[in-house]
Design a protein around this motif. Structure first.
Motif, PDB file in Angstrom:
ATOM      1  N   PRO A  79       0.822  -1.214   0.000  1.00  0.00           N
ATOM      2  CA  PRO A  79       0.000   0.000   0.000  1.00  0.00           C
ATOM      3  C   PRO A  79       0.861   1.272   0.000  1.00  0.00           C
ATOM      4  O   PRO A  79       1.895   1.328   0.651  1.00  0.00           O
ATOM      5  N   THR A  80       0.411   2.251  -0.743  1.00  0.00           N
ATOM      6  CA  THR A  80       1.093   3.553  -0.783  1.00  0.00           C
ATOM      7  C   THR A  80       0.621   4.391   0.407  1.00  0.00           C
ATOM      8  O   THR A  80      -0.366   4.038   1.060  1.00  0.00           O
ATOM      9  N   PRO A  81       1.287   5.511   0.693  1.00  0.00           N
ATOM     10  CA  PRO A  81       0.797   6.384   1.764  1.00  0.00           C
ATOM     11  C   PRO A  81      -0.662   6.820   1.542  1.00  0.00           C
ATOM     12  O   PRO A  81      -1.436   6.896   2.495  1.00  0.00           O
ATOM     13  N   SER A 162       6.974 -15.036   8.882  1.00  0.00           N
ATOM     14  CA  SER A 162       6.428 -14.160   7.856  1.00  0.00           C
ATOM     15  C   SER A 162       7.105 -12.795   7.839  1.00  0.00           C
ATOM     16  O   SER A 162       7.459 -12.259   8.883  1.00  0.00           O
ATOM     17  N   PRO A 163       7.227 -12.201   6.655  1.00  0.00           N
ATOM     18  CA  PRO A 163       7.783 -10.848   6.565  1.00  0.00           C
ATOM     19  C   PRO A 163       6.734  -9.746   6.758  1.00  0.00           C
ATOM     20  O   PRO A 163       7.013  -8.582   6.495  1.00  0.00           O
ATOM     21  N   VAL A 164       5.541 -10.094   7.250  1.00  0.00           N
ATOM     22  CA  VAL A 164       4.447  -9.120   7.324  1.00  0.00           C
ATOM     23  C   VAL A 164       4.799  -7.897   8.169  1.00  0.00           C
ATOM     24  O   VAL A 164       4.401  -6.785   7.842  1.00  0.00           O
ATOM     25  N   PHE A 165       5.558  -8.059   9.237  1.00  0.00           N
ATOM     26  CA  PHE A 165       5.880  -6.930  10.103  1.00  0.00           C
ATOM     27  C   PHE A 165       7.304  -6.407   9.912  1.00  0.00           C
ATOM     28  O   PHE A 165       7.745  -5.522  10.640  1.00  0.00           O
ATOM     29  N   ASP A 166       8.038  -6.932   8.934  1.00  0.00           N
ATOM     30  CA  ASP A 166       9.425  -6.509   8.719  1.00  0.00           C
ATOM     31  C   ASP A 166       9.534  -5.012   8.444  1.00  0.00           C
ATOM     32  O   ASP A 166      10.434  -4.346   8.965  1.00  0.00           O
ATOM     33  N   GLY A 167       8.638  -4.474   7.632  1.00  0.00           N
ATOM     34  CA  GLY A 167       8.672  -3.041   7.311  1.00  0.00           C
ATOM     35  C   GLY A 167       8.460  -2.178   8.542  1.00  0.00           C
ATOM     36  O   GLY A 167       9.074  -1.116   8.681  1.00  0.00           O
ATOM     37  N   VAL A 168       7.608  -2.608   9.433  1.00  0.00           N
ATOM     38  CA  VAL A 168       7.352  -1.862  10.677  1.00  0.00           C
ATOM     39  C   VAL A 168       8.592  -1.923  11.571  1.00  0.00           C
ATOM     40  O   VAL A 168       9.005  -0.898  12.129  1.00  0.00           O
ATOM     41  N   LEU A 169       9.172  -3.116  11.689  1.00  0.00           N
ATOM     42  CA  LEU A 169      10.325  -3.286  12.577  1.00  0.00           C
ATOM     43  C   LEU A 169      11.570  -2.566  12.102  1.00  0.00           C
ATOM     44  O   LEU A 169      12.326  -2.051  12.915  1.00  0.00           O
ATOM     45  N   ASN A 170      11.786  -2.484  10.774  1.00  0.00           N
ATOM     46  CA  ASN A 170      12.992  -1.805  10.286  1.00  0.00           C
ATOM     47  C   ASN A 170      12.729  -0.347   9.897  1.00  0.00           C
ATOM     48  O   ASN A 170      13.617   0.323   9.385  1.00  0.00           O
ATOM     49  N   GLY A 171      11.514   0.143  10.135  1.00  0.00           N
ATOM     50  CA  GLY A 171      11.200   1.545   9.919  1.00  0.00           C
ATOM     51  C   GLY A 171      10.995   1.955   8.474  1.00  0.00           C
ATOM     52  O   GLY A 171      11.026   3.151   8.158  1.00  0.00           O
ATOM     53  N   SER A 172      10.746   1.002   7.580  1.00  0.00           N
ATOM     54  CA  SER A 172      10.567   1.367   6.162  1.00  0.00           C
ATOM     55  C   SER A 172       9.106   1.476   5.745  1.00  0.00           C
ATOM     56  O   SER A 172       8.826   1.791   4.585  1.00  0.00           O
ATOM     57  N   THR A 173       8.176   1.232   6.650  1.00  0.00           N
ATOM     58  CA  THR A 173       6.751   1.344   6.327  1.00  0.00           C
ATOM     59  C   THR A 173       6.342   2.817   6.312  1.00  0.00           C
ATOM     60  O   THR A 173       6.737   3.567   7.173  1.00  0.00           O
ATOM     61  N   PRO A 174       5.555   3.222   5.276  1.00  0.00           N
ATOM     62  CA  PRO A 174       5.120   4.639   5.227  1.00  0.00           C
ATOM     63  C   PRO A 174       4.248   5.006   6.425  1.00  0.00           C
ATOM     64  O   PRO A 174       3.556   4.184   6.959  1.00  0.00           O
TER      65      PRO A 174
END
Length: 174
Positions: A79-81, A162-174
Motif C-alpha cells: 500500500p502507498t501512503p 512471515s515478513p508481514v511486520f518486517d517493514g514496521v520493525l525496520n522503519g521502512s513502512t510509510p
C-alpha cells in the motif's frame, strides 16, 4: 481474457498457412488456470485440453508474465501512503483506529504434494497441508500474502517466519 489477449497477441486465435484455426484464447487461458488452480502437470492437460506439453508450458509462462505485467502496478504491490490514509480513515469509522486490515491463515489440503515432501507438510489432520497467511482490508484487497514454509504446521509458526511486520520493525513502512 480480453486483457490478456490485448497484452500478448500470441493468445489471439490465428490461422496457420493452410487456413486451419489454431487454439482459442479460452483454451489457452483454461490450461494456464488449471495448472495454477489444481496443480495439474502440463502433460496431464495434453489429453484434456488437446494441447501439447510444450505448448501448455509456453502458454503458462506467457500467462504469468501477462498477469504480472498488466496488474503488478495496481494489485501486486504494497500500500502507498495514500492507500494507507484511506484504509486508516475507513477503519476509524468502524471504530478500529490504526488498523489497515485483518490477518488470517488458511490451511489447504495439498492433494498433489510430492511423496518425498509429505512429512514436512503434515497438518493437524495428518495430511499434507499448505498454509497461506494473508492481510486483507475492508474492501477485500489483499495487501500481503505469504505461504508458510515446510514444518510450519500452525498459525503462530507461520506468523513468526512471515515478513508481514518486517517493514514496521525496520522503519521502512510509510
Amino acid at each position: 481474457m480480453g486483457d490478456v489477449v490485448r497484452y500478448d497477441p500470441s493468445f489471439a486465435r490465428k490461422s496457420d498457412v493452410v487456413g486451419h484455426l489454431g487454439l482459442s484464447p479460452k483454451k489457452k487461458l483454461t490450461s494456464a488456470l488449471r495448472m495454477l488452480a489444481y496443480g495439474s502437470p502440463a502433460d496431464q492437460l495434453d489429453d484434456y485440453m488437446r494441447m501439447g506439453k510444450s505448448t501448455v508450458l509456453e502458454v503458462f509462462r506467457k500467462f504469468c508474465r501477462a498477469i504480472v505485467g498488466m496488474y503488478s502496478s495496481t494489485y501486486l504491490r504494497a500500500p502507498t501512503p495514500a492507500d494507507l490514509r484511506i484504509l486508516l480513515h475507513k477503519a476509524s469509522q468502524f471504530r478500529f483506529p490504526g488498523m489497515i486490515g485483518s490477518i488470517g491463515c488458511m490451511h489447504w489440503a495439498w492433494r498433489n504434494c510430492p511423496t518425498s515432501w509429505t512429512g514436512k507438510y503434515l497438518g493437524h489432520n495428518r495430511k499434507p497441508t499448505i498454509i497461506l497467511e494473508a492481510v486483507a482490508s475492508y474492501n477485500t484487497w489483499i495487501w500481503h500474502a505469504f505461504f508458510g514454509p515446510p514444518g510450519s504446521n500452525n498459525d503462530i509458526n507461520v506468523l513468526g517466519m512471515s515478513p508481514v511486520f518486517d517493514g514496521v520493525l525496520n522503519g521502512s513502512t510509510p
